[in-house]
Design an enzyme around this catalytic site. Structure first.
Site, short mmCIF file in Angstrom:
data_model
loop_
_atom_site.label_atom_id
_atom_site.label_comp_id
_atom_site.label_asym_id
_atom_site.label_seq_id
_atom_site.Cartn_x
_atom_site.Cartn_y
_atom_site.Cartn_z
NE ARG A 103 -22.09 -56.78 29.01
CZ ARG A 103 -22.02 -56.21 27.82
NH1 ARG A 103 -23.10 -55.72 27.25
NH2 ARG A 103 -20.87 -56.09 27.18
CB CYS A 107 -26.42 -70.54 36.35
SG CYS A 107 -26.13 -72.27 36.02
CD GLU A 142 -21.74 -59.34 22.34
OE1 GLU A 142 -21.18 -59.19 23.44
OE2 GLU A 142 -21.31 -58.84 21.30
CD GLU A 312 -23.78 -55.14 20.10
OE1 GLU A 312 -22.60 -54.97 20.47
OE2 GLU A 312 -24.67 -55.56 20.86
CD1 TRP A 320 -15.59 -53.21 24.23
CD2 TRP A 320 -14.05 -54.74 23.66
NE1 TRP A 320 -15.80 -53.56 22.91
CE2 TRP A 320 -14.87 -54.50 22.54
CE3 TRP A 320 -13.02 -55.67 23.53
CZ2 TRP A 320 -14.70 -55.14 21.31
CZ3 TRP A 320 -12.84 -56.32 22.31
CH2 TRP A 320 -13.67 -56.05 21.22
CD GLN A 361 -17.45 -42.85 32.20
OE1 GLN A 361 -17.01 -41.71 32.28
NE2 GLN A 361 -18.05 -43.44 33.20
#
Ligand code: GAL
Length: 639
Positions: A103, A107, A142, A312, A320, A361
């Protein structure tokens, strides 16, 4: 404060939507954010819009009484679009176009992509603007995540040259501002100016700073194109969700174009991923650093017009960070209450249900991927019950402000002049010390109004706005400046004269890790580290280095600290400065933090053991909890 969740109807069979909506309501959730990654389902090929499924999803959520934040899906341009318009791709620093497959591959400077972004924004907007269930809009997702603010594409190069021309007007002015006579780098024409990647050694710092400013401005103008379109059609609130520990664009500027600034709070992911020591990482592995979320709540309140929230909120282990522990039971609820204590109007959990497929996941949700209630869901419900008891919370204006500046961060990243120098860290150390003293702190930009603050602390501020000193005087605010303050101009040069007329810098030095300087203050000995400014003798020297030269100087309008204090000295120093301003302080246990609103004081336990609050909450009237504060729990009493 309202609770929300992030929901992806496109990930689940339609038969599940109704049950999901009903259970959201049962949990106390009133708001749902949708749509931010749904472009390939909304428009599977050019102009072939498929709205039915989204109409239905919105209908189901709205019928359950939920309010919806609809997003523009521009963070994930689909494959067909990339194939049609490959010049929309961002380029890496070594000049390669990014690949499709994750994602944020666009630019910000690509005019081709700008047109696509406006087109899809208009399309989604026109479809849903009249729907009363959609009470707010989120632009993109974000900005800058995964280091995507800077792009080195041909579009970006042209746009950078134009940006420079608009700023400097003539190439002579640029040459003088950048000091390009150094190393024979003078330009004759804006069209000659390239990016600073791939230079043999250090590129010109003013050139780099301008590239950072330009890249930041590209984010702001990309966002503005979307907010302009949205505002043309509706008065609904507009938000964007920014990130923690992220400084690559000027968030004060972005906030000026939003109605509500929201941010994405992942206390454990950031604890493990960021620059804290190993000992801190172990201590707060299951809670996050006790000042991480608070710092960002206070910062993003400053990057808003007064309305802000969490879009969030971490619901359990994420996927992550290098390591992804589970939060201590209770933390997922505590984090939401902490947002309320800082004045958030909204806290939304990411995500409703764990996805059984694809990149995230292993990221928890309020429900697990088999649709069983997860620990996060249990705690969101518990947080809702506490919020119900609290009713509306009016924010409390802190007496102390901490000045945080994005340009300072960029300048110090470009020329740190020592491996230990770290702008965010020095700001954070001041913030933590103030909070350990039991204080509520406001974070402000150096350009912000000072009225109402007894004290404004700039842990370091290389470029000082010309009006800062006079504004502080007018507001009756004492200023406190840390090392390196006032030592640069906005053109990234050394000023002929320091804006702090009482401080005469002779030279500076940076110190390697482990090298400590001895400091004497009030007949006590302390230590400092990393940086030393050599400043001239003056009247009110309050602390001295071992060699007798000034380490801390007080003047009527401001204090100047010439080095980076070790924790013990920072505490003694701040206590002295705060006492002078008649600000009462405590010294809280390591894992305890307090935050007040106008009507309530909140206490948060970030540790693994009970904390006895008797010392800090004498004869108080508890709204929630009591004197013994269990791990990961919140106590609230009337202010
Ligand atoms: C955020 C992002 C979400 C999701 C989440 C995972 O940075 O906005 O889309 O990826 O992280 O923690």
């Amino acid at each position: 404060m309202k609770l929300g969740t992030c929901y992806y109807p496109e990930h689940w069979p339609q038969e599940m939507w109704e049950g999901d909506a009903a259970r959201m309501v049962e949990m106390g959730i009133t708001h749902v954010r949708i749509g931010e990654f749904a472009w390939s389902r909304i428009e599977p090929s050019r102009d072939n819009f498929k709205w039915d499924w989204l109409d239905k999803a919105i209908d189901v959520l709205a019928s359950a009484g939920l309010q919806i934040t609809m997003s523009t899906p521009t963070a994930t341009p689909p494959k067909w679009l990339v194939d049609e318009t490959p010049d929309m791709l961002a380029y890496t620093a070594d000049g390669q176009p990014r690949r499709f497959g994750s994602r944020r591959h666009y630019c910000f400077s690509s005019q081709t992509y700008r047109a696509e972004s406006r087109r899809i924004t208009e399309a989604v907007l026109k479809r849903y603007v009249a729907n009363p269930a959609i009470t707010s809009w989120q632009t993109d997702n974000e900005y800058g995540c995964h280091d995507t603010v800077e792009s080195y594409s041909p579009w970006a190069e042209k746009a950078f040259q134009k940006w420079l021309e608009a700023k400097y007007k003539t190439i002579g002015v640029l040459n003088a501002a950048w000091g390009t006579v150094f190393w024979s780098q003078e330009y004759q024409d804006f069209g000659q100016i390239q990016f600073t990647d791939r230079t043999v050694t250090e590129a010109n710092p003013a050139h780099r700073l301008d590239f950072q400013r330009f890249s930041s401005d590209q984010v702001i103008s990309f966002n503005k194109e979307q907010t302009d379109i949205i505002r043309e059609h509706t008065k609904a609130d507009i938000t964007h969700n920014v990130m923690g520990h992220f400084t690559a664009f000027d968030h004060y500027k972005l906030g000026a174009d939003l109605d509500i600034t929201t941010w994405d709070s992942y206390p454990l992911g950031f604890m493990d991923q960021e620059w804290w020591t190993d000992a801190q990482k172990l201590r707060w592995m299951r809670s996050g650093h006790p000042d991480f979320a608070a710092f960002h709540h206070d910062l993003y309140r400053a990057c808003s017009k007064g309305r802000w929230g969490v879009m969030e909120q971490q619901p359990g282990p994420v996927n992550w960070a290098p390591n992804n522990p589970a939060p201590r039971d209770g933390m997922v609820g505590l984090w939401a209450l902490e947002a309320a204590a800082h004045g958030a109007e909204y806290c939304s959990y990411f995500r409703w249900r764990q996805a059984p497929f694809a990149q995230e996941q292993n990221h928890a949700g309020l429900y697990d991927s088999n649709n069983h209630l997860a620990q996060g869901g249990v705690e969101a419900k518990a947080a809702h019950e506490v919020l119900e008891k609290l009713g509306e919370l009016k924010p409390h204006r802190a007496e102390v402000a901490l000045i945080f500046d994005y340009e300072a961060k960029w300048m110090f990243d470009i020329q740190p002049q020592g491996t230990g120098w770290h702008y965010e860290k020095i700001c954070f150390e001041f913030y933590t010390t103030l909070r350990r003293m039991g204080l509520s702190v406001d974070i402000i930009s150096p350009h912000q109004e000072l009225t109402g603050y007894n004290l404004a602390i700039a842990p370091s501020l290389p470029v000082m706005p010309i009006t800062l000193l006079s504004r502080a005087k007018q507001a009756g605010t004492k200023l406190f400046f840390g090392p390196r303050s006032g030592t640069k101009t906005a053109d990234y040069q050394i000023p002929e004269q320091s804006p702090l007329s009482a401080i005469h810098h002779r030279r500076s030095e940076s110190l390697r890790e482990g090298s400590l300087l001895e400091i004497e203050m009030d007949e006590q000995f302390y230590r400092s580290k990393i940086w030393r400014d050599f400043i001239d003798e003056s009247e009110n020297v309050k602390a001295r280095f071992e060699d007798g030269l000034p380490a801390f100087v007080e003047t009527e309008d401001y204090d100047y600290l010439a080095t980076w204090p070790e924790p013990k000295w920072l505490r003694a120093l701040l206590r002295q400065v705060l006492n002078q301003q008649n600000i009462e302080t405590f010294w809280l246990p390591k894992d305890l933090r307090l935050r007040r609103t106008d009507s309530a004081v909140f206490a948060f336990n970030y540790g693994a053991n009970d904390i006895d609050l008797s010392r800090f909450a004498k004869s108080v009237d508890f709204i929630h909890g009591d004197h013994i504060l269990a791990p990961a729990r919140t106590a609230i009493w009337k202010a």
